[in-house]
Enzyme design. Structure first.
Site, PDB file in Angstrom:
ATOM      1  N   CYS A 130       0.996  -1.120   0.054  1.00 59.98           N
ATOM      2  CA  CYS A 130      -0.157   0.070   0.051  1.00 59.98           C
ATOM      3  C   CYS A 130       1.025   1.118   0.078  1.00 59.98           C
ATOM      4  O   CYS A 130       2.083   1.284  -0.484  1.00 59.98           O
ATOM      5  CB  CYS A 130      -0.909   0.121   1.211  1.00 59.98           C
ATOM      6  SG  CYS A 130      -2.337   1.242   1.047  1.00 59.98           S
ATOM      7  N   ASP A 199      -3.939   1.805   9.975  1.00 61.18           N
ATOM      8  CA  ASP A 199      -5.026   2.754   9.932  1.00 61.18           C
ATOM      9  C   ASP A 199      -5.752   2.657  11.298  1.00 61.18           C
ATOM     10  O   ASP A 199      -6.230   3.813  11.819  1.00 61.18           O
ATOM     11  CB  ASP A 199      -6.208   2.114   9.087  1.00 61.18           C
ATOM     12  CG  ASP A 199      -5.905   2.627   7.537  1.00 61.18           C
ATOM     13  OD1 ASP A 199      -5.280   1.663   6.983  1.00 61.18           O
ATOM     14  OD2 ASP A 199      -6.142   3.528   7.086  1.00 61.18           O
TER      15      ASP A 199
HETATM   16  C1  RUB Z   1      -4.229   3.278   3.255  1.00 60.85           C
HETATM   17  C2  RUB Z   1      -3.394   2.204   4.304  1.00 60.85           C
HETATM   18  C3  RUB Z   1      -2.342   3.033   4.813  1.00 60.85           C
HETATM   19  C4  RUB Z   1      -2.509   3.400   5.989  1.00 60.85           C
HETATM   20  C5  RUB Z   1      -1.236   4.227   6.639  1.00 60.85           C
HETATM   21  O1  RUB Z   1      -5.381   2.797   2.897  1.00 60.85           O
HETATM   22  O2  RUB Z   1      -3.886   1.344   4.529  1.00 60.85           O
HETATM   23  O3  RUB Z   1      -1.307   1.895   4.850  1.00 60.85           O
HETATM   24  O4  RUB Z   1      -3.762   4.596   5.979  1.00 60.85           O
HETATM   25  O5  RUB Z   1      -1.298   5.482   6.013  1.00 60.85           O
HETATM   26  P1  RUB Z   1      -6.503   3.663   1.892  1.00 60.85           P
HETATM   27  P2  RUB Z   1      -0.583   6.781   6.479  1.00 60.85           P
HETATM   28  O6  RUB Z   1      -5.607   3.841   0.493  1.00 60.85           O
HETATM   29  O7  RUB Z   1      -7.642   2.721   1.649  1.00 60.85           O
HETATM   30  O8  RUB Z   1      -6.879   5.027   2.603  1.00 60.85           O
HETATM   31  O9  RUB Z   1       0.704   6.313   7.135  1.00 60.85           O
HETATM   32  O10 RUB Z   1      -0.283   7.647   5.396  1.00 60.85           O
HETATM   33  O11 RUB Z   1      -1.416   7.300   7.610  1.00 60.85           O
END
Ligand code: RUB
Length: 316
Positions: A130, A199
């Site tokens: 991701c 998340d």
């Molecule tokens: C995004 C996702 C990321 C976390 C952490 O999922 O799973 O790994 O949100 O991101 P989506 P950050 O694309 O469905 O939103 O470290 O930028 O908070």
């Protein structure tokens, strides 16, 4: 709740739901900008009217995607700081709270990045799933320390956030190998670490992150490849201290299969969960701005930072 909110609250809510704004930290940042716009533009005549407006805006923002706890945590942060006897005092404290939240978010990410970078040695290869700004902060810090890093990037079906990660790594001059999700097992042999974001992190140290994280963690454990979660403390979910569970967002099936393809197959069920839960036994460390923690000990940090949560501030 169909009553009016400021246009930038409505727009931000829409962008979060449609994933124009995505990733847990970025969602939280945008939510506080929207609350700030609501507060700045408020024409409320009484303190009660102002408070009811801002709570309504918070509920609209909440009613977008259910999984990333950074969203309710950011709203809670601003609403708890919105206080005063007059509309002007309320407005100023809401705006100051929103700005302070974003300053904390930025400095937490920088501190976390420095800690995560310490885990990386010159010449290491990292496998990514991701796209996470917390993970990228670790890689950026390692690059600033002059370490050369190699990257294997999982595509991350169905939305292919791996492409965003690949681009951001290239901007840091990191050589990137892009693979389909199913190839992760094979390429783990070439990886020194797996780095993923979060998340939500629950009281028992489970990590809720992009669908596929759990499978990756289990395979990484089988190879003894360290599984590192980069998650600033705004990802800690205080409601899990009192037994609440994290809701996993189910997204539209058309992200997985096109209408025509589906009709061609016949009657089937298509499911599209956006996130999964990785139990603490598959995670080596959770890297936060307060240091790195074994997942099982994260509950102590959660209690220290959030205490017991009572009524949510956006309730009427
Ligand atoms: C995004 C996702 C990321 C976390 C952490 O999922 O799973 O790994 O949100 O991101 P989506 P950050 O694309 O469905 O939103 O470290 O930028 O908070």
């Amino acid at each position: 709740d169909e009553r009016e909110v400021h246009p930038s609250v409505a727009e931000t809510a829409e962008d979060i739901a449609e994933m124009e704004i995505r990733g847990a930290a970025t969602i939280a940042d945008a939510a506080t900008r929207a609350l700030e716009a609501q507060a700045a533009a408020s024409e409320a005549q009484t303190p009660e009217a102002f408070e009811s407006e801002i709570r309504r805006a918070a509920r609209r923002l909440l009613d977008t995607r259910p999984t990333a706890v950074s969203l309710p945590n950011s709203l809670r942060y601003v609403l708890r700081r919105t206080e005063g006897e007059t509309v002007d005092a309320l407005r100023e404290s809401a705006i100051a709270g929103a700005q302070e939240f974003r300053d904390c978010l930025d400095s937490a990410q920088a501190d976390l990045g420095a800690i995560g970078a310490n885990r990386l040695r010159d010449g290491d290869t990292v496998l990514f799933h991701c796209n996470s700004t917390d993970v990228m902060a670790c890689i950026r810090a390692a690059r600033e320390q002059g370490k050369s890093i190699g990257a294997i990037v999982k595509e991350t079906r169905p939305r292919r956030q791996g492409h965003i990660t690949a681009k951001q790594l290239r901007d840091l001059d990191v050589p990137v190998t892009l693979i389909v999700d199913g190839a992760a097992g094979r390429y783990l042999d070439d990886a020194d670490h797996v780095f993923v974001g979060a998340d939500s992190v629950t009281a028992d140290g489970s990590v809720v992150n992009k669908i596929g994280t759990r499978q990756l963690a289990v395979t990484a454990r089988e190879r003894d490849t360290p599984m590192v979660v980069a998650a600033q403390t705004v990802k800690l979910d205080p409601t899990t201290l009192t037994g609440q569970t994290v809701e996993i967002e189910m997204r539209d099936e058309h992200e997985v299969i096109e209408r025509a393809e589906r009709e061609e197959i016949g009657t089937i069920t298509v499911e599209n969960p956006a996130f999964d839960v990785t139990p603490p036994r598959y995670i080596d460390a959770i890297v936060t701005e307060r240091g790195q923690f074994p997942p099982e000990s994260i509950v102590f940090l959660m209690r220290e930072l959030f205490g017991e949560q009572a009524r949510q501030p956006w309730e009427e």
